[in-house]
Scaffold this motif. Structure first.
Motif, mmCIF file in Angstrom:
data_model
loop_
_atom_site.group_PDB
_atom_site.id
_atom_site.type_symbol
_atom_site.label_atom_id
_atom_site.label_comp_id
_atom_site.label_asym_id
_atom_site.label_seq_id
_atom_site.Cartn_x
_atom_site.Cartn_y
_atom_site.Cartn_z
ATOM 1 N N VAL A 149 1.776 2.606 18.095
ATOM 2 C CA VAL A 149 1.524 1.341 18.799
ATOM 3 C C VAL A 149 1.312 0.219 17.788
ATOM 4 C CG1 VAL A 149 0.658 2.341 20.928
ATOM 5 C CG2 VAL A 149 -0.937 1.844 19.096
ATOM 6 N N GLY A 150 0.712 0.571 16.646
ATOM 7 C CA GLY A 150 0.513 -0.448 15.612
ATOM 8 C C GLY A 150 1.849 -0.984 15.118
ATOM 9 N N LEU A 151 2.789 -0.076 14.900
ATOM 10 C CA LEU A 151 4.109 -0.493 14.423
ATOM 11 C C LEU A 151 4.789 -1.378 15.466
ATOM 12 C CD1 LEU A 151 6.284 -0.053 12.153
ATOM 13 C CD2 LEU A 151 7.311 1.549 13.732
ATOM 14 N N CYS A 152 4.723 -0.963 16.740
ATOM 15 C CA CYS A 152 5.376 -1.750 17.790
ATOM 16 C C CYS A 152 4.721 -3.115 17.903
ATOM 17 C CB CYS A 152 5.292 -1.034 19.133
ATOM 18 S SG CYS A 152 6.240 0.466 19.145
ATOM 19 N N PHE A 174 -0.810 -5.955 11.180
ATOM 20 C CA PHE A 174 -0.538 -4.583 10.755
ATOM 21 C C PHE A 174 -1.501 -4.139 9.667
ATOM 22 C CE2 PHE A 174 1.852 -1.228 8.605
ATOM 23 C CZ PHE A 174 2.132 -0.445 9.704
ATOM 24 N N ILE A 175 -1.719 -5.010 8.689
ATOM 25 C CA ILE A 175 -2.544 -4.601 7.551
ATOM 26 C C ILE A 175 -4.013 -4.491 7.955
ATOM 27 C CG2 ILE A 175 -3.313 -5.280 5.257
ATOM 28 C CD1 ILE A 175 -0.457 -6.380 4.856
ATOM 29 N N VAL A 176 -4.483 -5.445 8.748
ATOM 30 C CA VAL A 176 -5.895 -5.384 9.133
ATOM 31 C C VAL A 176 -6.175 -4.138 9.966
ATOM 32 C CG1 VAL A 176 -7.713 -6.515 10.445
ATOM 33 C CG2 VAL A 176 -6.240 -7.865 8.996
ATOM 34 N N THR A 177 -5.287 -3.843 10.910
ATOM 35 C CA THR A 177 -5.541 -2.628 11.698
ATOM 36 C C THR A 177 -5.386 -1.389 10.834
ATOM 37 O OG1 THR A 177 -3.274 -2.749 12.463
ATOM 38 C CG2 THR A 177 -4.939 -3.502 13.980
ATOM 39 N N ILE B 423 0.774 -2.326 2.824
ATOM 40 C CA ILE B 423 0.990 -3.687 2.330
ATOM 41 C C ILE B 423 2.361 -3.819 1.689
ATOM 42 C CG2 ILE B 423 0.174 -5.438 0.713
ATOM 43 C CD1 ILE B 423 -2.647 -4.414 1.182
ATOM 44 N N TYR B 424 2.673 -2.912 0.726
ATOM 45 C CA TYR B 424 3.964 -3.129 0.065
ATOM 46 C C TYR B 424 5.129 -2.802 0.986
ATOM 47 C CZ TYR B 424 4.064 1.865 -1.353
ATOM 48 O OH TYR B 424 4.072 3.232 -1.377
#
Lengths: 624, 478
Positions: A149-152, A174-177, B423-424
């Motif tokens: 789900v994060g990717l979507c 994306f990064i924070v989650t 990140i990357y």
């Protein structure tokens, strides 16, 4: 059998859409994506309906063994298998039911987009991942859904990828989650080391057998899982990504960033409630995280100018209520609120989408106004949504929110202070709801272009269905008593007397908020353009307002503490200092070579001079 | 015997390709492809016909080579090496397909070098006489250096020399360790021996064992590569032709891990146990430093190269945790990283063929003109940052959950690598495919689609059914 097929329907549609993509017509895409969601929703309803007849009220569908882990004593199997109980039944109904309506809405809303098929494919994939998340019988499979789900969410926030700001919003989300996910993964490692299994039921069983209430291990594991939950559910301290996530198309905001994905954290904690009951301390933290988030988000919602951002902060604040409920041990109230919130917040977002669409993508509420007469249908629906959000008596929001507030005072892990936080939060909710309503629907119109509202019956049907659900959702209260039977135990050991006025205060709070707003926001109501311009200006000039507008400065703080140092060090060391050190050997060798080359220059007098110099040194050395 | 035939066959067909390219231009790649296909089919049928035999290391050939020193031509196979050989074949076929249009000059010699490298790698994975192992170790190195030095990018000479010196210096240490081991055998049994099986029976004095272990360890750590001896890799990868990068990342790095598994840990169990904390810390630094450096890069291939360092850090951490789960994780990561990094390098090659640059700043918005490419790019980036459902996730998960048993603190820090990779990975994907449209070009050709699809299929299959590998390599988890 049907259970195993549940995520397969949207998955097939996803594969179909990805495979044929742009060759398909609008009708084909819609039939595939919305049709698969319809089947999925019907199947979910049917499954939930028949669930009580199943053995122990639980259905299990084992698909295959994913892998097995060695736990020292033997092999612990990690399966791809689905587990349906009363809790996951609520979740699949919300995910596929609300999901279906939002898909239906999106098929009209996104019709003109060039990448319509890609959009619907992502939406379908999201549903697949979300269903896996809520149906997983073990934490690793849950993690699969969780990351999926994060990717979507990432892909859909950045759906209009040509805008730089959308790309950055997607990256941030994306990064924070992912930071939260990492905490959760570490929790998983710890859990496996201690209990030797990742199966959710086995974990609860073993943990209650092996650990006492207040045990250290339970504390750390619950805390780490909470880290995952706050990331996904946009709670303090990882809440900063959600407002930016509004960069995505509106159906995405409704589906992912209001109704389903952001509640995954709530689901996780409810799912692991057996573990959390062993750690009252962490439950207390959960309650505080919820309470502080709901207040901060409520304050931020008061000064936003973007219609969707108001709703985003409102979502954060409502999830804060759910967290507060979980922390207080009011498990079923929390899940109940999750469900009703999904209905009315999806309604609010979609109606907001319809309004924004009619206004040619104008999202600034200071540039709206007077829409009540021009868009009566949308206005009515929006009022229904707001009334539920404010929890006026009789609406679905009322039942669920009251259920939460009622349990706070006497809960051993919550208490009077948190009760007051919830009440103040309710006050804030009604104030920002009124402000939003006044600015958007009352007063004089502040836009020039003619409106172009969509008259599609499908779109209106989806909105009406959601409105209906929001209104009567209170009657659909899921029966989770059996599942959370332990909660009575935890409540019984703290018999704190409740004052008689509690319920009255809780019920009248939203009305106080409305009355206050009626007078305080009189200018907004009338639509005085000079006053409005001044109010909009104030957001950037007034320090407190500016701070609230930017989400109480967390973005700035994180940028200062983490982002800038990280990027700075990365920039500084782009050339790789280790490589430089190693390469200095090469430089040294080269310099030696240069010296030697220089000395071998073939000039006789040079050699003679060197010879003489050597002789002098030698003789000098011998003499001294 | 079959392995010998494979190697001889590859060298001969390589020579033939070189020869025939002179006669008829464009024939070399076809010959190379057909020969690789033929030999991989040979190998697979051989393994299928006799798969149960290889649960333990099974000797295949033993012929005296240099009688004076008791050196033999001695080959053996077990499931680990079979799996790595299968990976080698797959990736070398892909390497040929990638080179199809990229290589425009001295093609015959190019394919000769390519096949020679593959032959050397096969030798490394099968040799059990340590002198022979060393021989193949060098055989594999030379044609690779040639690939970089002749067909590489703008800075190829420098990169090739750097690659060569790093590997040479470190393998010198290994050579000393090998000779010392042979002498030790002479002392204890009265005869020199370079045979792996003989060495297993040796009783090593503790202090000497640590030094010997270190000799092997350094050679393999350079190859892996591990911090602080990683810096040849970014240069070599960036400058190598695409196929060279694919083979380097996909297979050559794995010889380092293979060496750690087969020799360091098995021959010196106690010394490696004692060394484990240091190795784990080096691995941790590799994971975090690699991820950090990857983020800082603006060159597509350099970014992927640093991400390889980070991924191989997981392998080393897992191997030195001495835990069953972690060991399984290391093996899966080997295969998974082989596939995913090969895929990303192949991708870099495909992009380079279109825009003639590796600079991320010159990329952006490619999704618009090449959605199929974007979809694959997304999938490969997702594999690299460990999306569950892809092979890399299973590897990392096993590695970390196993390593956690032994090194909890280090593992928690290593888990930060999950954030680093996100990140990357996201930066790599977004700066090439998202953002304002900077350039337009044609989408993937059929040949490129075959490459991308096959790699993605393997990544997904292993991610969803990792038991395929685990059952095979460990016979049901032993």
């Amino acid at each position: 059998m049907l259970l195993a097929l549940l995520p397969i329907f949207p998955l097939l549609s996803f594969i179909f859409l990805v495979g044929f993509g742009k060759k398909l017509s609008w009708l084909q895409i819609t039939l595939s994506s919305v049709g698969s969601m319809l089947i999925c929703a019907l199947a979910s309803l049917y499954l939930s309906y028949t669930l009580p007849n199943a053995e122990n009220g639980v259905m299990v569908a084992h698909l295959w063994q994913w892998f097995s882990l060695d736990n020292g004593a033997g092999q612990s199997s990690v399966n791809v298998s689905f587990y349906l109980d009363a809790l996951s039944a609520v979740m699949i109904c919300v995910v596929s039911g609300v999901g279906f309506l939002i898909h239906l809405f999106a098929s009209i809303y996104m019709k003109e987009d060039n990448n319509f098929s890609r959009f619907m494919a992502y939406m379908n994939l999201f549903i697949v991942a979300m269903l896996i998340l809520v149906l997983a019988d073990n934490l690793v499979l849950l993690y699969l859904g969780w990351e999926g789900v994060g990717l979507c969410s990432f892909l859909l926030i950045g759906f209009w990828y040509q805008e730089k700001s959308n790309v950055l919003a997607a990256r941030k989300a994306f990064i924070v989650t992912r930071i939260g996910d990492t905490a959760m993964a570490i929790g998983l490692f710890l859990l496996f080391r201690e209990l030797g299994t990742v199966n959710i039921n086995e974990i609860s069983e073993l943990a209650t057998k092996q650990w006492l209430v207040g045990s250290d291990k339970a504390y750390w594991i619950c805390l780490l899982l909470l880290g995952g939950a706050v990331g996904k559910s946009a709670q303090l301290p990882l809440q900063t990504w959600l407002p930016d996530a509004m960069a995505g198309p509106t159906p995405v905001s409704a589906l992912i960033h209001a109704a389903t994905m952001v509640t995954a954290g709530v689901y996780l904690i409810a799912r692991m409630h057996g573990l959390y009951l062993l750690s009252p301390e962490v439950m207390n933290y959960v309650a505080w995280v919820g309470a502080i988030t709901l207040l901060l988000a409520g304050v931020s919602a008061l000064v936003q100018t973007d219609m969707k951002r108001v709703l985003a902060y409102s979502t954060m604040s409502q999830i804060g209520y759910m967290m507060l409920a979980l922390g207080a041990g009011a498990w079923s109230a929390g899940i109940f609120h999750l469900m009703t919130h999904a209905f009315f917040k999806a309604l609010l977002f979609l109606t907001a989408g319809a309004v924004i669409y009619a206004l040619h993508h104008q999202q600034n509420i200071f540039k709206m106004g007077g829409l009540l007469k021009k868009l009566p249908f949308e206005s009515t629906l929006f009022i229904i949504g707001l009334v539920c959000l404010m929890a006026l008596p009789g609406t679905s929001g009322f039942f669920s929110k009251e259920a939460i507030i009622a349990e706070l005072w006497s809960s051993p892990t919550a208490g009077a202070t948190l009760w007051w936080c919830a009440i103040v939060g309710a006050l804030l909710t009604s104030i920002y709801s009124c402000r939003l309503f006044f600015l958007v629907f009352l007063g004089t119109p502040r836009f020039d272009q003619p409106l172009h509202a969509s008259h599609s019956m499908l779109l209106k049907g989806a909105l009406l269905a959601l409105a209906l659900l929001s209104l009567i959702g209170g009657l659909l209260a899921p029966d989770l008593r059996e599942l959370f039977s332990i909660e009575q135990l935890s409540n019984s050991n703290g018999n704190i007397a409740e004052p008689a006025w509690l319920h009255t205060v809780a019920i009248i709070t939203p009305f106080i908020g409305i009355a206050f707003s009626w007078f305080y926001f009189a200018n907004y109501r009338r639509g005085d353009s000079n006053e409005l311009a001044r109010a909009e200006m104030q957001i950037s000039t007034n320090v407190i307002k500016r701070l609230s507008f930017g989400g109480i400065g967390f973005d700035m703080l994180y940028s200062l503490l983490f982002v800038r140092p990280f990027v700075g060090i990365a920039r500084l060391n782009r050339r790789d200092v280790v490589d430089q050190l190693l390469m200095s050997i090469a430089w040294y060798v080269r310099i030696c070579r240069d010296v030697l080359v220089f000395s071998q220059n073939g000039l006789l007098r040079w050699y003679a001079a060197a010879f003489a110099f050597g002789l002098v040194v030698l003789i000098g050395g011998w003499l001294l | 015997m079959i392995i010998t035939l494979l190697m001889v066959g590859l060298v001969l067909t390589g020579g033939f390709a070189w020869f025939s390219e002179e006669k008829k231009a464009g024939s070399a790649k076809l010959i190379a492809l057909l020969s690789l296909l033929f030999f991989s089919v040979c190998f697979i049928t051989f393994v299928m016909a006799a798969s149960t035999e290889f649960a333990q290391l099974q000797q295949l050939t033993k012929v005296t080579w240099i009688a004076v020193f008791n050196i033999h031509y001695q080959l053996a196979l077990d499931h680990l090496s079979i799996m790595l050989l299968l990976l080698t074949f797959l990736l070398s076929i892909i390497a040929v397909l990638i080179s199809w249009r990229e290589i425009t000059y001295r093609r015959g010699f190019y394919y000769f070098n390519l096949l020679l490298t593959v032959a050397g790698i096969i030798g490394v994975f099968t040799a059990v006489d340590m002198f022979l192992f060393f021989f193949f170790w060098e055989v594999m190195l030379l044609p690779m250096t040639a690939l970089i030095a002749i067909w590489g990018h703008e800075n190829r000479r420098f990169a090739a020399i750097k690659f060569f010196i790093f590997t040479q210096v470190s393998s010198l240490l290994m050579l000393i360790a090998i000779i010392l081991m042979a002498y030790l055998h002479l002392q204890q049994t009265g005869s020199l021996s370079f045979s792996y099986q003989d060495w297993l029976k040796l009783e090593l004095p503790q202090e000497l064992a640590s030094y010997l272990m270190l000799g092997f360890f350094i050679a393999f750590a350079v190859k892996l590569p591990s911090f602080p001896v990683h810096s040849w890799l970014p240069d070599a990868h960036t400058q190598a032709p695409t196929a060279g990068s694919v083979l380097l990342a996909g297979v050559l790095l794995k010889t380092g891990a293979y060496g750690l598994i087969r020799f360091v840990i098995v021959l010196f169990p106690q010394a490696s146990q004692e060394f484990a904390p240091i190795a784990a810390i080096l691995a941790l630094i590799s994971i975090l430093y690699g991820a950090k450096m990857a983020f800082a890069q603006s060159d597509f291939k350099r970014l992927v190269a640093y991400s390889s360092i980070s991924h191989m850090g997981f392998v080393m951490l897992a191997l030195f945790s001495f835990n069953v789960n972690a060991f399984h994780g290391a093996v899966i990561t080997l295969v998974a990283h082989g596939l995913s990094s090969a895929a990303l390098f192949a991708f870099a090659g495909m992009l380079y063929a279109r825009i003639h640059s590796r600079d991320l700043a010159k990329m952006g918005g490619f999704w618009q003109s090449a959605p199929v490419m974007g979809g694959f790019g997304l999938a490969f980036c997702a594999a690299a940052f460990g999306l569950p459902g892809m092979a890399n996730f299973v590897g990392e998960f096993f590695s970390l959950i196993g390593a956690f048993q032994r090194f909890p603190v280090i593992t928690i820090l290593a888990a930060l690598g999950i954030i680093g990779s996100a990140i990357y990975g996201v930066v790599l994907f977004q700066s090439s495919f998202h953002g304002a449209v900077k350039q337009q070009f044609i989408d993937l050709s059929i040949r490129e689609r075959i490459i991308a699809t096959s790699l993605l299929a393997f990544l997904l299959i292993i991610g969803v059914f990792p038991n395929v590998i685990l059952q095979f390599t460990f016979n049901g988890g032993g």
